[in-house]
Design an enzyme around this catalytic site. Sequence first.
Site, PDB file in Angstrom:
ATOM      1  N   GLU A  32      12.112  -4.157   3.458  1.00  6.98           N
ATOM      2  CA  GLU A  32      11.012  -4.541   4.331  1.00  6.98           C
ATOM      3  C   GLU A  32      11.084  -5.977   4.807  1.00  6.98           C
ATOM      4  OE1 GLU A  32       7.164  -3.768   2.567  1.00  6.98           O
ATOM      5  OE2 GLU A  32       7.765  -4.634   0.673  1.00  6.98           O
TER       6      GLU A  32
ATOM      7  N   GLU B 155      11.240  -0.203  -6.249  1.00  9.77           N
ATOM      8  CA  GLU B 155      10.474  -1.337  -5.747  1.00  9.77           C
ATOM      9  C   GLU B 155      11.413  -2.451  -5.250  1.00  9.77           C
ATOM     10  OE1 GLU B 155       7.662  -1.826  -4.756  1.00  9.77           O
ATOM     11  OE2 GLU B 155       7.281  -3.967  -4.850  1.00  9.77           O
TER      12      GLU B 155
ATOM     13  N   TRP C 154      -1.763  -4.851  15.884  1.00  6.52           N
ATOM     14  CA  TRP C 154      -0.617  -4.063  15.421  1.00  6.52           C
ATOM     15  C   TRP C 154      -0.690  -2.788  16.256  1.00  6.52           C
ATOM     16  CZ3 TRP C 154       0.306   0.718  13.034  1.00  6.52           C
ATOM     17  CH2 TRP C 154       1.549   0.861  12.407  1.00  6.52           C
TER      18      TRP C 154
ATOM     19  N   ASN D 115     -10.150  -2.094  15.699  1.00 10.02           N
ATOM     20  CA  ASN D 115      -9.094  -1.786  14.730  1.00 10.02           C
ATOM     21  C   ASN D 115      -9.255  -0.315  14.372  1.00 10.02           C
ATOM     22  OD1 ASN D 115      -7.370  -1.670  12.497  1.00 10.02           O
ATOM     23  ND2 ASN D 115      -8.909  -2.520  11.126  1.00 10.02           N
ATOM     24  N   GLY D 116      -8.185   0.466  14.518  1.00 10.92           N
ATOM     25  CA  GLY D 116      -8.292   1.894  14.180  1.00 10.92           C
ATOM     26  C   GLY D 116      -7.780   2.732  15.332  1.00 10.92           C
TER      27      GLY D 116
ATOM     28  N   CYS E 150      -4.204  -4.413  12.679  1.00 11.61           N
ATOM     29  CA  CYS E 150      -5.131  -5.150  13.535  1.00 11.61           C
ATOM     30  C   CYS E 150      -6.174  -5.872  12.691  1.00 11.61           C
ATOM     31  CB  CYS E 150      -5.876  -4.279  14.535  1.00 11.61           C
ATOM     32  SG  CYS E 150      -4.816  -3.435  15.690  1.00 11.61           S
TER      33      CYS E 150
ATOM     34  N   HIS F 145      24.873  13.126  -8.575  1.00  9.61           N
ATOM     35  CA  HIS F 145      24.585  14.370  -7.846  1.00  9.61           C
ATOM     36  C   HIS F 145      24.572  14.149  -6.329  1.00  9.61           C
ATOM     37  CE1 HIS F 145      23.822  16.404 -11.600  1.00  9.61           C
ATOM     38  NE2 HIS F 145      23.067  15.379 -11.970  1.00  9.61           N
TER      39      HIS F 145
ATOM     40  N   LYS G 171      11.473  -3.850  -1.407  1.00 14.10           N
ATOM     41  CA  LYS G 171      11.306  -5.267  -1.058  1.00 14.10           C
ATOM     42  C   LYS G 171      12.434  -5.714  -0.124  1.00 14.10           C
ATOM     43  CE  LYS G 171       7.988  -5.812  -1.866  1.00 14.10           C
ATOM     44  NZ  LYS G 171       7.080  -4.949  -2.482  1.00 14.10           N
TER      45      LYS G 171
ATOM     46  N   ARG H 220      -2.322  -8.782   9.097  1.00 11.48           N
ATOM     47  CA  ARG H 220      -2.726  -7.399   9.385  1.00 11.48           C
ATOM     48  C   ARG H 220      -2.023  -6.837  10.618  1.00 11.48           C
ATOM     49  NH1 ARG H 220      -7.241  -5.560   6.907  1.00 11.48           N
ATOM     50  NH2 ARG H 220      -7.549  -4.097   8.599  1.00 11.48           N
TER      51      ARG H 220
ATOM     52  N   LYS I  91      -0.197  -5.351   6.681  1.00 12.10           N
ATOM     53  CA  LYS I  91      -0.578  -5.442   5.274  1.00 12.10           C
ATOM     54  C   LYS I  91      -1.494  -4.293   4.865  1.00 12.10           C
ATOM     55  CE  LYS I  91      -0.884  -7.744   1.332  1.00 12.10           C
ATOM     56  NZ  LYS I  91       0.314  -7.643   0.499  1.00 12.10           N
TER      57      LYS I  91
END
Length: 592
Positions: free
Chosen positions: A472, A465, A74, A100-101, A2, A488, A469, A27, A587
């Site tokens: 996502e 990484e 969000w 936001n939160g 948010c 294994h 990438k 965000r 983000k």
Amino acid sequence: MCGIVGYTGKRKAVFILLEALERLEYRGYDSSGVALLEDGRIFVDKKVGKIRELIKSLWGKELNATTGIGHTRWATHGGVCELNAHPHTDGQGRFALVHNGIIENYRELKEYLLSRGVKYVSETDTEAIVHLISLNYEGDLLKAVLKVLPMLKGAYAFAVISSMEPNRIVGVRYGSPLVVGLGEGENFLASDIPALIPFTKKVIPLEDGEIADLTPDGVSIYDFEGNLKVKESITVHWDLLSAEKGGFKHFMLKEIFEQPRVVADTIKGYISRDYELPFSLKDFRRIVITACGTSYHAGLIGKYWLEKFVGIPVEVSYASELRYSDTPVGEGDLVIAISQSGETADTRFSALSAKEKGAVLLSIVNVMGSALSRESDYTLYTHAGPEIGVAATKTFTCQLAVLFSLAISEHPERENLINQLLKVPNLMEEVLSKAEGIKEVALNYSQKKNLLYLGRYLSYPVALEGALKLKEISYIHAEGYPAGEMKHGPIALIDQHMPVVVVAPKDRVYEKILSNIEEVLARKGIVISVGFEGDENLKKLSKDFIEIPQVVEELSPFLTVLPLQLFAYYIADYLGLDVDQPRNLAKTVTVE
Ligand code: F6R
């Protein structure tokens, strides 16, 4: 997670709010809305979808308000629909609020509000705050907010306006970021600095437990008891250009290509002869690195460097795991918290709990004035500039630049190592100059449903990484694994349909990883490798071979990660996906 914005001044608020919201869209982007103080009434418009849906809806409306608030969401509590989108208002339309939160006790608050006859219309936690403010209002917005704050549990930032006080916004920070922007005859509020870049460079990042009372002519900051606080503003150096796409199709692509420059900028800060750490790393018995996502992968690489050059044990933990673990951390430990945003709740709280137990807290952060940077004993900044693409790229390599500089800071070979490090930006340029070739390789794999990424030693975190990438932004399942560990278990996945991306620079484990490639080939897996130019052995074993220039083994991650970022980018773009704002992500993750 948010984004919230606020404006009070002389200009038409709607334009400023929309521009700021577009800059905060990274965000959260499932719905958005604005509330404007229009002729003594609150006008609200909200739309599901991206900010452009809101812009379309507001298009052509004569809105002259000079004070307003806005939100990009969000979803945490309640599905994605207009009713749950912000701003939320009280029943009588006297107050509008963006948040936001998470308000953890909202169920109790809702019960209480229902018992007072309040009509609660959304499924959100946010709506409780605006009703509470309305119930406690006696002619002064700030006083009403002060009365409500003790009733709220959780982590939040919110901004509220009232139709009865037309040129005023009250903003509160407690656990989620909020920044005040200072202008001439106008003032601003936003979740993050990039939203304010077009309007002002003078900002005051609020601390947890602070309230900002904004009018066009001034900003007063209070604590939660209502005591006035004196705060200094800071000047941000990010320019408008660095927050624009600059001719690139996506922010992510632009940010990938910025890496040689921003890595060079970051290195500059830490390599001068007289640069000295405020402490000696050797004085600690252990280093504990805490971080999430891409920053965690940087931490894994940092571990190898710190152990090699400093010689003390380093543990790397996912912040969300460290916080609730029984890992003994305390006096004698250096905790390094790595975070692009400096606002990630898991990272902040795991680091703070270690600090409370006596550890020294050093953070590596990109956003100046962010919560983590203020809460740390020491902060080393990455000079990556604003990173707008949701998938982290340039901040990763800048984090590596800081970690490497830190690791070698007291090493007798520092001069030599710095000379090697200084070559890195040009070598990165060389890799990026071959982007078209990497694109051709990537497009061969855009229809695959699964990929495996393998690496050993420093290339293992790079493999993690690369896989992150790809998942996502392209929504293709990808798994990063230590190449030696493949036998294994994951080797069972390999058949003629499975592409395996192998990161194989010529380093101490090169021969070992060639054997791992043979194991893949024996099961008919398809090998795509990243290795040094002229490496004929590797080329022969690979269906596709991506060359990078030779570099000393310690510095290979700066180069090997670049083709993997581009590989993911080109696949996602080819699939027509929203590269900069992938689904379900945000983000800055300010919830646990
Ligand atoms: C991945 C990504 C996330 C972040 C993670 C931590 O591309 O962007 O995994 O790395 O959310 O964020 P910061 O570094 O802001 O703490």
